[in-house]
Design an enzyme around this catalytic site. Structure first.
Site, PDB file in Angstrom:
ATOM      1  N   ASN A   1      17.880  87.457  27.207  1.00  0.00           N
ATOM      2  CA  ASN A   1      18.735  86.709  28.128  1.00  0.00           C
ATOM      3  C   ASN A   1      20.068  87.448  28.183  1.00  0.00           C
ATOM      4  OD1 ASN A   1      20.334  84.897  29.478  1.00  0.00           O
ATOM      5  ND2 ASN A   1      20.264  83.304  27.901  1.00  0.00           N
TER       6      ASN A   1
ATOM      7  N   LYS B   1      22.633  86.831  29.868  1.00  0.00           N
ATOM      8  CA  LYS B   1      23.764  85.925  30.130  1.00  0.00           C
ATOM      9  C   LYS B   1      24.686  86.548  31.197  1.00  0.00           C
ATOM     10  CE  LYS B   1      23.053  83.870  25.640  1.00  0.00           C
ATOM     11  NZ  LYS B   1      23.565  83.219  24.443  1.00  0.00           N
TER      12      LYS B   1
ATOM     13  N   HIS C   1      19.285  75.836  28.860  1.00  0.00           N
ATOM     14  CA  HIS C   1      19.963  76.619  27.826  1.00  0.00           C
ATOM     15  C   HIS C   1      21.155  75.816  27.309  1.00  0.00           C
ATOM     16  CE1 HIS C   1      22.220  79.734  25.771  1.00  0.00           C
ATOM     17  NE2 HIS C   1      21.081  80.395  25.684  1.00  0.00           N
TER      18      HIS C   1
ATOM     19  N   GLU D   1      24.076  76.608  26.682  1.00  0.00           N
ATOM     20  CA  GLU D   1      25.338  76.867  27.385  1.00  0.00           C
ATOM     21  C   GLU D   1      25.381  76.068  28.696  1.00  0.00           C
ATOM     22  OE1 GLU D   1      24.928  81.117  27.182  1.00  0.00           O
ATOM     23  OE2 GLU D   1      25.183  80.971  25.018  1.00  0.00           O
TER      24      GLU D   1
ATOM     25  N   GLU E   1      16.640  76.837  19.920  1.00  0.00           N
ATOM     26  CA  GLU E   1      17.873  77.578  19.659  1.00  0.00           C
ATOM     27  C   GLU E   1      18.899  76.647  19.011  1.00  0.00           C
ATOM     28  OE1 GLU E   1      18.032  81.140  22.607  1.00  0.00           O
ATOM     29  OE2 GLU E   1      19.109  79.454  23.435  1.00  0.00           O
TER      30      GLU E   1
ATOM     31  N   GLY F   1      24.972  83.517  19.108  1.00  0.00           N
ATOM     32  CA  GLY F   1      26.100  84.427  19.260  1.00  0.00           C
ATOM     33  C   GLY F   1      27.068  84.405  18.091  1.00  0.00           C
TER      34      GLY F   1
ATOM     35  N   SER G   1      20.951  84.677  17.285  1.00  0.00           N
ATOM     36  CA  SER G   1      21.265  85.861  16.470  1.00  0.00           C
ATOM     37  C   SER G   1      20.020  86.614  15.979  1.00  0.00           C
ATOM     38  CB  SER G   1      22.180  85.488  15.297  1.00  0.00           C
ATOM     39  OG  SER G   1      23.399  84.952  15.789  1.00  0.00           O
TER      40      SER G   1
HETATM   41  O1  LIG Z   1      19.446  82.891  25.075  1.00  0.00           O
HETATM   42  C1  LIG Z   1      19.703  83.440  23.998  1.00  0.00           C
HETATM   43  C2  LIG Z   1      20.341  82.751  22.923  1.00  0.00           C
HETATM   44  O2  LIG Z   1      21.386  81.949  23.358  1.00  0.00           O
HETATM   45  C3  LIG Z   1      20.641  83.563  21.694  1.00  0.00           C
HETATM   46  O3  LIG Z   1      21.794  84.341  21.838  1.00  0.00           O
HETATM   47  P1  LIG Z   1      22.199  85.363  20.658  1.00  0.00           P
HETATM   48  O4  LIG Z   1      20.976  86.184  20.375  1.00  0.00           O
HETATM   49  O5  LIG Z   1      23.336  86.172  21.202  1.00  0.00           O
HETATM   50  O6  LIG Z   1      22.576  84.525  19.475  1.00  0.00           O
END
Ligand SMILES: O=C[C@H](O)COP(=O)(O)O
Length: 250
Positions: free
Chosen positions: A9, A11, A94, A96, A166, A172, A212
């Site tokens: 993803n 983002k 998601h 977010e 998640e 993140g 992560s």
């Molecule tokens: O969509 C992916 C997740 O929000 C994980 O993000 P991350 O790997 O940066 O922690």
């Protein structure tokens, strides 16, 4: 061998031209990978990335989709637009989107149903915040997000759905749930699915872990019985890192 689903993803990163050249690099470096793969660029980068990945082993994802078919919805992107641009999979719910844009379970469920009606695969994201976990609400939150997100989705449509667990506190942040903690929640999600649908449907469901995930922890996470893939954010933005994750060896 188990069939893992490893998805990136991106983002709100990479301009359309950066995304297109990044996709070309990934296409070359992921050639011959045996797991199911997907990348989700920003809406505006999708056409270029889809063109680049045509005929490759990497599916194209969208990070969101409108809950409406078309019309007066300023700023939204419809299912037909995504289809025409070459999208295969839509990520919905998601954390977010839930936290920053206030998306509710009912709203996310409208999108899940619409996406499935349009023939997309769906990745439905669920997960608790740190406060919810520490307040003993993990199971309640994950159950509600799963059941409400899948409301009116038939058992036969479930083969088109992936759940991404998640934990919000691990996104993140560099903090990863331990493989055992993640596996326990994945097992709980399977239990909820077995109660809502059937044990066969629960067994067959692909449940990704997200939060992560990196080249250094992917193997240990994927070794767990109930973890069938990963939804990767930060580490999907570098060719070497995503390649190491996507080509991890069991
Ligand atoms: O969509 C992916 C997740 O929000 C994980 O993000 P991350 O790997 O940066 O922690």
């Amino acid at each position: 061998m188990r069939n893992y689903f490893l998805a990136g993803n991106w983002k709100m990163n990479k301009t359309p031209s950066e995304a297109k050249s990044f996709a070309a690099e990934l296409k070359a470096s992921l050639k011959g990978a045996s797991h199911k793969l997907m990348v989700a660029p920003s809406f505006i980068a999708i056409p270029g990335v889809a063109e680049e990945l045509k005929g490759s082993n990497i599916l194209v994802g969208a990070q969101n989709m409108s809950n409406a078919e078309s019309g007066a919805h300023t700023g939204e992107v419809s299912p037909e637009m995504l289809k025409d641009a070459g999208v295969d999979v839509v990520i919905l719910g998601h954390s977010e989107r839930r936290a920053i844009y206030g998306e509710s379970d009912a709203f996310i469920n409208e999108k899940v149903q619409l996406a499935l009606n349009h023939g997309f695969e769906v990745i439905l994201c669920v997960g608790e915040t740190l406060d919810e976990r520490e307040g003993g609400k993990l199971e309640e939150i994950v159950r509600t997000q799963t059941v409400e997100g899948l409301k009116n989705v038939s058992e036969s449509s479930l083969s088109k759905v992936t759940i991404a667990y998640e934990p919000v506190w691990a996104i993140g942040t560099g903090k990863t749930a331990t493989p055992q903690d993640a596996d326990d929640v994945h097992a709980f999600i399977r239990k909820v699915l077995a109660e809502t649908y059937s044990s066969d449907a629960a067994e067959a469901m692909v449940i990704q872990y997200g939060g992560s995930v990196k080249p250094g922890n992917v193997k240990e996470l994927m070794a767990k019985e109930n973890i069938d893939g990963a939804l990767v954010g930060g580490a999907s933005l570098k060719v070497e890192d995503f390649t190491a994750i996507a080509k991890f060896d069991t």
